[in-house]
Design an enzyme around this catalytic site. Structure first.
Site, PDB file in Angstrom:
ATOM      1  N   HIS A  92      -2.706   3.104  -4.984  1.00  0.00           N
ATOM      2  CA  HIS A  92      -2.087   2.846  -3.672  1.00  0.00           C
ATOM      3  C   HIS A  92      -0.624   2.428  -3.853  1.00  0.00           C
ATOM      4  CE1 HIS A  92      -5.529   3.446  -1.087  1.00  0.00           C
ATOM      5  NE2 HIS A  92      -6.290   2.737  -1.902  1.00  0.00           N
ATOM      6  N   GLU A 129      -9.723   2.453  -5.402  1.00  0.00           N
ATOM      7  CA  GLU A 129      -9.326   3.857  -5.230  1.00  0.00           C
ATOM      8  C   GLU A 129      -8.129   4.252  -6.101  1.00  0.00           C
ATOM      9  OE1 GLU A 129     -10.773   4.329  -0.623  1.00  0.00           O
ATOM     10  OE2 GLU A 129      -8.830   3.409  -0.963  1.00  0.00           O
ATOM     11  N   ASP A 150       0.851  -1.184   0.000  1.00  0.00           N
ATOM     12  CA  ASP A 150       0.000   0.000   0.000  1.00  0.00           C
ATOM     13  C   ASP A 150       0.890   1.239   0.000  1.00  0.00           C
ATOM     14  OD1 ASP A 150      -2.310   1.738   0.355  1.00  0.00           O
ATOM     15  OD2 ASP A 150      -3.339  -0.063   1.071  1.00  0.00           O
TER      16      ASP A 150
END
Ligand code: ACM
Ligand code: ZN
Length: 544
Positions: free
Chosen positions: A277, A342, A202
């Site tokens: 990410h 995302e 991440d």
């Protein structure tokens, strides 16, 4: 053996199947079994002379190894294995002819006065029977001076509702090492969960050794330490500040975790995030970005997450395939999680390479560049015998119907996926995000700003009622997610997970019609007591 078994069965006096039960107060099994009969006249006493025997179970089977390693921890006595004792005996019977309804993971557990019989068609079933046996008599766990342990007379028939019963752990925002992961796996085993979603990469850290790209861990696993201030108040790194917070798993450590999980019938699903990410990747390998922004392993809140791999750069696809190859070789399971959530595309709109790629591939929108990348990786992993799972955003850029979708933004994405023929794992924020508050925020440590109380978690129904019977078959199960922004150490992770994992376990295991919150809540105090005996740190209040 069969005679004793039948004689015992004839003594069973109380039948409980779902509905209100004449359950003795001291029986607290989570997840609640499909069917349980209780004979309050019968008690089996586990003591230091109790023998274990294994029928049809290979001498070198993982089950024997697990039981011999765990028995003394669970019951406080050294295990004594004998071939065929009939008195004071716990029998593990691997029985290919056991009832079909038990399936691959079900079991029967019969407690008589002199003998306990666990039977199943598979070792997984026997493993779950053993977890239930422990919950019937958890009193000696970790005790240095074990007493005789009374196990109530029961006959249990049990099997899971769903095949995917998962728990996710984010080791990126805060790092928890091998021992903590093992403790997490033990907790999962106790509640018959079988998929460990290992969130390994991440913005805030890359946590897995990749031989071909050593800077991923030399650089990407470390950030400036802000663990002395609340997550939301972390200042950006200063010029020249050393990166001292972090860590990663070597391949040997991953193998150790995989072996530990395998003994507990848990699959480890590694997640490698793409294309978003990706701050940690871009700090280590800035050439994979669309721009020349000085990316740094993220610290504290990082929103919107702008870091994204350049979808128009062919060397990015080479990099991803190299990484997934090493991951696929390391993890023996069917699934690899490719992230996909995302992925903010601001950079892609401005990037000539990305825009050129979109034209070359004749893609309808910039969003579809993610779909193309995901499909390329899916085809690559399929050739290695793997399947992909990704967060539900991968539906938006055009996805194959063979990818499994992890629905997190709400039921609507699960419905879309199932209508498209994709298999689905449910983990909506509304019920499955255990990084959200579980009780009145005024009384709780800082958490992600959402609310999932124990009754809310328990009320979750994984199969949306608008699906047809055929579409409903696409719902493989559900899992809870634990993002660790606000969770600085594993002790706190346990506090957030427990007892909500108890609720989740019942959602994914117990038949829908047998679930009843009042009955569940009555069992929670004994679960909390047991968890504390085992060294866990459950939350002890119950939010509304
Ligand atoms: C997610 O919570 N971003 C999957
Ligand atoms: Zn680009």
């Amino acid at each position: 053996m069969k005679k004793i078994y039948l004689l015992f069965l004839s003594l069973i006096v109380v039948l409980c199947q779902c509905g209100p039960k004449p359950e003795p107060q001291d029986i607290s099994i989570v997840p609640e079994p499909v069917q349980m009969e209780v004979d309050s006249n019968i008690t089996f006493v586990i003591n230091k002379n109790t023998k274990l025997s294994f029928l049809n179970v290979d001498k070198d089977s993982p089950l024997r190894q697990y039981v011999s390693e765990t028995y003394s921890h669970y019951f406080g006595f050294q295990p004594q294995v004998k071939d065929a004792a009939v008195h004071n005996n716990i029998v593990f019977h691997l029985d290919a002819n056991a009832a079909n309804e038990l399936g691959d993971e079900g079991y029967e557990l019969v407690v008589g006065k002199h003998i306990i019989v666990l039977s199943a068609r598979t070792e997984a079933g026997l493993f779950y029977a053993f977890q239930t046996l422990f919950q019937l008599a958890p009193g000696n766990a970790c005790s240095e001076n074990p007493q005789n342990l009374a196990v109530p007379g029961v006959k249990i028939t049990d099997y899971p509702r769903f095949e995917w019963r998962g728990s996710h752990l984010d080791v990126c925002r805060h790092f928890f090492g091998v021992d903590k992961v093992k403790k997490h796996l033990d907790m999962m085993a106790l509640y018959k969960l079988n998929k460990f979603h290992f969130h390994l990469t991440d913005d805030h850290g890359w946590r897995i050794q990749i031989d071909k790209y050593p800077k991923l861990t030399e650089v990407g696993a470390w950030r400036v330490d802000r663990s002395d201030v609340p997550w939301g108040e972390a200042e950006p790194a200063q010029e020249g500040e050393p990166c001292t917070y972090g860590g990663f798993f070597t391949k040997d450590e991953i193998r150790e975790i995989i072996a530990y999980a395998a003994l507990r019938h848990i699959d480890v699903i590694p997640e490698i995030e793409m294309p978003g990410h990706s701050s940690a990747i871009l700090t280590a390998y800035p050439e994979f970005a669309c721009d020349d922004y000085p990316y740094c392993v993220a610290i504290g809140p990082y929103w919107p997450p702008k870091a994204i791999l350049c979808g128009g750069n062919d060397s990015v696809m080479v990099f991803l395939k190299d990484v997934f190859k090493e991951v696929a070789e390391l993890f023996p399971y069917e699934y690899i999680h490719i992230g996909g959530d995302e992925a903010v595309k601001t950079n892609w709109y401005a990037c000539p390479k990305c825009q050129q790629k979109i034209q070359e591939l004749n893609l309808p929108t910039t969003e579809h560049l993610q779909g193309w990348m995901v499909t390329e990786i899916e085809k690559y992993l399929n050739k290695m015998g793997k399947k992909i799972i990704g967060w539900d955003e991968i539906l938006d850029g055009g996805v194959s119907s063979t990818a499994t979708i992890q629905s997190w933004r709400g039921q609507e994405t699960a419905i879309r996926a199932a209508q498209h023929g994709n298999e689905v794992v449910m983990s909506p924020t509304s019920h499955c995000y255990f990084d959200y508050y579980q009780d009145d925020p005024e009384t709780q440590p800082s958490a992600f700003n959402g609310y999932v109380s124990l009754p809310k978690a328990y009320s979750f129904e994984p199969v949306p009622d608008t699906l047809t019977t055929e579409q409903a078959k696409c719902i493989k199960g559900a899992q809870c997610n634990l993002w660790s922004e606000f969770i600085f150490n594993y002790d706190h992770a346990e506090y957030m997970l427990l007892p909500r994992v108890c609720a989740l376990s019942e959602v994914v295991w117990t038949p829908k019609d047998c679930r009843d919150y009042q009955r569940f809540e009555a069992r929670v105090p004994s679960q909390i007591k047991m968890l504390r005996q085992l060294g866990y740190n459950p939350c002890t209040t119950i939010g509304k």
